[in-house]
Structure formats: structure tokens, C-alpha cells
Design a protein around this motif. Structure first.
Motif, PDB file in Angstrom:
ATOM      1  N   ILE A 104       0.850  -1.187   0.000  1.00 26.85           N
ATOM      2  CA  ILE A 104       0.000   0.000   0.000  1.00 26.85           C
ATOM      3  C   ILE A 104       0.891   1.243   0.000  1.00 26.85           C
ATOM      4  CG2 ILE A 104      -0.207   0.185   2.520  1.00 26.85           C
ATOM      5  CD1 ILE A 104      -3.193   0.916   2.030  1.00 26.85           C
ATOM      6  N   ASP A 112      -4.711   0.751  -3.585  1.00 27.02           N
ATOM      7  CA  ASP A 112      -4.734   1.333  -2.243  1.00 27.02           C
ATOM      8  C   ASP A 112      -6.164   1.546  -1.754  1.00 27.02           C
ATOM      9  OD1 ASP A 112      -2.006   1.364  -2.500  1.00 27.02           O
ATOM     10  OD2 ASP A 112      -1.808   3.547  -2.509  1.00 27.02           O
ATOM     11  N   THR A 116      -7.750   0.037   1.673  1.00 25.66           N
ATOM     12  CA  THR A 116      -8.226   0.956   2.703  1.00 25.66           C
ATOM     13  C   THR A 116      -9.695   0.715   3.028  1.00 25.66           C
ATOM     14  OG1 THR A 116      -6.628   2.619   1.963  1.00 25.66           O
ATOM     15  CG2 THR A 116      -8.433   3.385   3.344  1.00 25.66           C
ATOM     16  N   GLU A 132       4.596   0.558   4.645  1.00 24.22           N
ATOM     17  CA  GLU A 132       3.173   0.214   4.565  1.00 24.22           C
ATOM     18  C   GLU A 132       2.390   0.846   5.706  1.00 24.22           C
ATOM     19  OE1 GLU A 132       4.149  -4.050   2.363  1.00 24.22           O
ATOM     20  OE2 GLU A 132       3.783  -3.969   4.534  1.00 24.22           O
TER      21      GLU A 132
END
Length: 257
Positions: A104, A112, A116, A132
Motif C-alpha cells: 500500500i 490502495d 483501505t 506500509e
């Protein structure tokens, strides 16, 4: 900050408990890390199942002792929908789950966003390398799957994320740091320089963290998994010279803890 080792009493208890109870652990990861992750779990007494075959993500997280979701599963044939279904099922069932947001912040915005979005399903443990963890908190990411930061540089970030996300947060590096939402934090030292040269070691650390979540609380689970890796890595490193033999020795040492 306290220090955790393989000799810590609650770590010893957790290791014994995992071998005694042998829980079923379900995971999603990529094809590169799957073999080592499964072997790490088997070495310490857990029973793994890995993959997103039809029906798995809707059923297995509810019946497992714990679940781990590695973002790199998206690099294989696992779909974003499967990742979300596994996380949602675990959350609804009250099954503890571990989130490893591999890569990420490395520049792939769509990737990403998918990772998330999983945070709403409240992982019990979030673990990753320093870059990360930085990226997850809104900071700079790394280079591909590799960290460009040292774990010591994100200690405050680890503490802040643990409170913000109400989860145990662990960062691995030369020294590992683990923090829970209450603010309790610990460091774990050990391991060997060859560990990052064996594909899947970080990914399998997430798997082992999940396994211990099936038998102890998340903070103790993360501490135990990191301490086990540190001890096995250090012991394997003292008797090997190359990375191939190290990988075998590492599993051997885990199996004899």
C-alpha cells in the motif's frame, strides 16, 4: 516500552495453546507466499486453508478460529469482492482477523483504495513493514513491496494508528514494534538478515499472528508471532550460510519451539 522475547511467560503459554487446540485458520494471500504461510502454520500446530474457491469467502471466515487477509492476494486470482466478503463475514461472525496491506502506498491508487476500504470491517491486528504502516496512516509509501523506512521511524505512527483504528498495529523490521489501542507497546528483537531474502516471510508472519488470535487476545497474539519469528530466524541463521538452507532451517526451528 516493554520488550517481548520467546521466554516471556505469556508467549510460552500461547505457543503451547496453539499446539494443543490446533485451530482452523483461513487466509487469502498470493501464490508466492501461500506455501510458506501454510507451512509456518503447520509447523506451530494450526490447520490452514488458503484461497478463494467458490463459497470459501462466504463460509470459512465464520467457522475459522481466525482469518488473515493479505492484500497481495489481489496479485493472484482473488477478486476485490472476495477480499471484502471474507472481511465482512469475519466481522459479522466475530472472528478475529489480521490485515496485511502489502505494497500500500507504492503508487497504485486503485489498489490502495481497495485495501483501505477493508478497514471498516475492523481487523484485530494490522501488520506491515514501515512504509506500509506509514502509507496506511497517510504518509509516504515504499518501493513496490519493499520498505524505504526503518521500523524505528514509525513508532509514533504505530501508536497513533492503534488508537485511530482500534486495532493492534505491528511493524516489522530490524526491531519489531507492536502497540494496542490502550497505548501499551512492546518491541521484539532478533531474527536474521536473511529473513527478508526469503519470499513470503512477512506474509506468513501475518498468518501466524492470525493463528495466535484464535487462542489468545490480539496483543498477545501479535507479540507471540513476532517473538516466534525472531527466535526461529536467529537460530536458523546461526547454522546456515545461504538463503535456501535458511528457509528450510527456519521452518525446522519454528516446528521445535
Amino acid at each position: 516500552m516493554e520488550t517481548t522475547t520467546i521466554e516471556s511467560p505469556d508467549v510460552k503459554t500461547a505457543i503451547a495453546s496453539l499446539r494443543e487446540k490446533a485451530p482452523f485458520i483461513y487466509g487469502l494471500t498470493n501464490y508466492v507466499a501461500a506455501n510458506l504461510s501454510a507451512n509456518v502454520l503447520l509447523a506451530l500446530g494450526a490447520g490452514p486453508a488458503i484461497g478463494a474457491a467458490p463459497g470459501f469467502t462466504a463460509a470459512f471466515p465464520a467457522g475459522a478460529g481466525a482469518v488473515w487477509i493479505n492484500g497481495a492476494a489481489l496479485m493472484s486470482s482473488v477478486t476485490p469482492e472476495a477480499l471484502e466478503e471474507a472481511a465482512a463475514t469475519a466481522h459479522t461472525a466475530g472472528t478475529p482477523w489480521v490485515f496485511d496491506p502489502v505494497a500500500i502506498g507504492a503508487g497504485a491508487g486503485e489498489y490502495d483504495e481497495i485495501l483501505t476500504s477493508l478497514l471498516k470491517y475492523k481487523p484485530s491486528i494490522i501488520r506491515g513493514n514501515a512504509s506500509e504502516i506509514s502509507a496506511l496512516a497517510g504518509g509516504a509509501g515504499g518501493s513496490g513491496v519493499d520498505s524505504t523506512l526503518d521500523s524505528s521511524e514509525v513508532i509514533d505512527t504505530v501508536k497513533d494508528l492503534a488508537v485511530r483504528l482500534d486495532a493492534v498495529v505491528a511493524v516489522s523490521g530490524e526491531v519489531d514494534y507492536i502497540c494496542e489501542p490502550s497505548g501499551r507497546a512492546t518491541s521484539v528483537m532478533g531474527g536474521d538478515a536473511k529473513m527478508p531474502q526469503v519470499t513470503g516471510t512477512g506474509c506468513s508472519l501475518g498468518a501466524l499472528s492470525a493463528a495466535y488470535c484464535a487462542v489468545v487476545d490480539p496483543f498477545t497474539a501479535a507479540r507471540t508471532a513476532h517473538a516466534a519469528f525472531a527466535a526461529a530466524g536467529e537460530r536458523a541463521g546461526t547454522r546456515t550460510t545461504g538463503t535456501g538452507w535458511f528457509a528450510v532451517a527456519f521452518l525446522d526451528e519454528l516446528s521445535t519451539l
